[in-house]
Enzyme design. Sequence first.
Site, PDB file in Angstrom:
ATOM      1  N   LYS A 159     -62.215 -42.802  41.977  1.00 10.99           N
ATOM      2  CA  LYS A 159     -61.554 -43.285  40.748  1.00 10.99           C
ATOM      3  C   LYS A 159     -60.622 -42.207  40.209  1.00 10.99           C
ATOM      4  O   LYS A 159     -59.487 -42.482  39.813  1.00 10.99           O
ATOM      5  CB  LYS A 159     -62.590 -43.587  39.658  1.00 10.99           C
ATOM      6  CG  LYS A 159     -63.414 -44.830  39.833  1.00 10.99           C
ATOM      7  CD  LYS A 159     -64.284 -45.028  38.574  1.00 10.99           C
ATOM      8  CE  LYS A 159     -65.269 -46.144  38.696  1.00 10.99           C
ATOM      9  NZ  LYS A 159     -66.144 -46.265  37.510  1.00 10.99           N
TER      10      LYS A 159
ATOM     11  N   ASP B  94     -65.315 -48.602  33.702  1.00 13.40           N
ATOM     12  CA  ASP B  94     -66.425 -49.288  34.343  1.00 13.40           C
ATOM     13  C   ASP B  94     -65.828 -50.445  35.120  1.00 13.40           C
ATOM     14  O   ASP B  94     -64.999 -51.193  34.604  1.00 13.40           O
ATOM     15  CB  ASP B  94     -67.465 -49.793  33.337  1.00 13.40           C
ATOM     16  CG  ASP B  94     -68.779 -50.120  34.049  1.00 13.40           C
ATOM     17  OD1 ASP B  94     -69.356 -49.202  34.667  1.00 13.40           O
ATOM     18  OD2 ASP B  94     -69.226 -51.280  33.996  1.00 13.40           O
ATOM     19  N   SER B  95     -66.240 -50.539  36.356  1.00 16.61           N
ATOM     20  CA  SER B  95     -65.620 -51.527  37.219  1.00 16.61           C
ATOM     21  C   SER B  95     -66.654 -52.129  38.146  1.00 16.61           C
ATOM     22  O   SER B  95     -67.774 -51.639  38.252  1.00 16.61           O
ATOM     23  CB  SER B  95     -64.469 -50.883  38.001  1.00 16.61           C
ATOM     24  OG  SER B  95     -64.790 -49.568  38.384  1.00 16.61           O
TER      25      SER B  95
END
Length: 200
Positions: free
Chosen positions: A19, A73-74
């Site tokens: 990320k 947040d994924s």
Amino acid sequence: MVMTQNLTKLVFATQNKNKLTEVKNMLEGSGIELLGIEGEFNPEETGGTFEENAFIKAYEAARITGLPALGDDSGLVVDALGGRPGVFSSRYEKTDEKRINRLLEELKDVGPGKRSAGFVCSMVIVSPEGKKLFAVTRTCRGEIAFSPSGSHGFGYDPVFYLPGKNATMAELTMKEKNSISHRGKALRKTVAWLVSGGND
Ligand code: ITT
């Protein structure tokens, strides 16, 4: 417009190096500096939504560092699984390989045309005082492939098939992925807000 906060330097509230790499790559030339977080960082993700969990991470990073913080947040929302694994995408299994194998196993009787899914990304910015300043959620739609393909990206990318590209997310370059991904979309909205001086 009056700049309400100094929002050119933020800490990224994640332990996920992939990320960080993607977001840093997209921020090049934006004038926004993103710092990684040092050491162990693993706040309990007790939220029921992506946005709540992004807030929990950003709040904790802001508290520890005294800097404004960005939380991401994924996860993967699979329609045939009623939205699972959703906010549990990371906790679904312990490694990417196991997560992918379990997903393919769960979908083994789901035929072509019924394997639609979305990658979702919520980003939240929290001030050093712990206040939620900004939140956005964006989705990238696709389908779950029958087997993994491609070596770029991370996580569920090898089984996330994009019909419009005739490729999985893991077959795209980082630049191509960022141009269409859930994270890319959420970050572009976030950057627009940041460069506007953090005003609504
Ligand atoms: P942090 O909580 O420290 O940010 P994490 O990897 O645990 O790191 P999440 O809680 O947001 O992050 O979980 C995201 C899960 O969804 C995780 O299993 C990822 O591999 C997956 N995921 C998120 N974005 C993805 C992407 O762009 N491509 C593939 N998989 C992704």
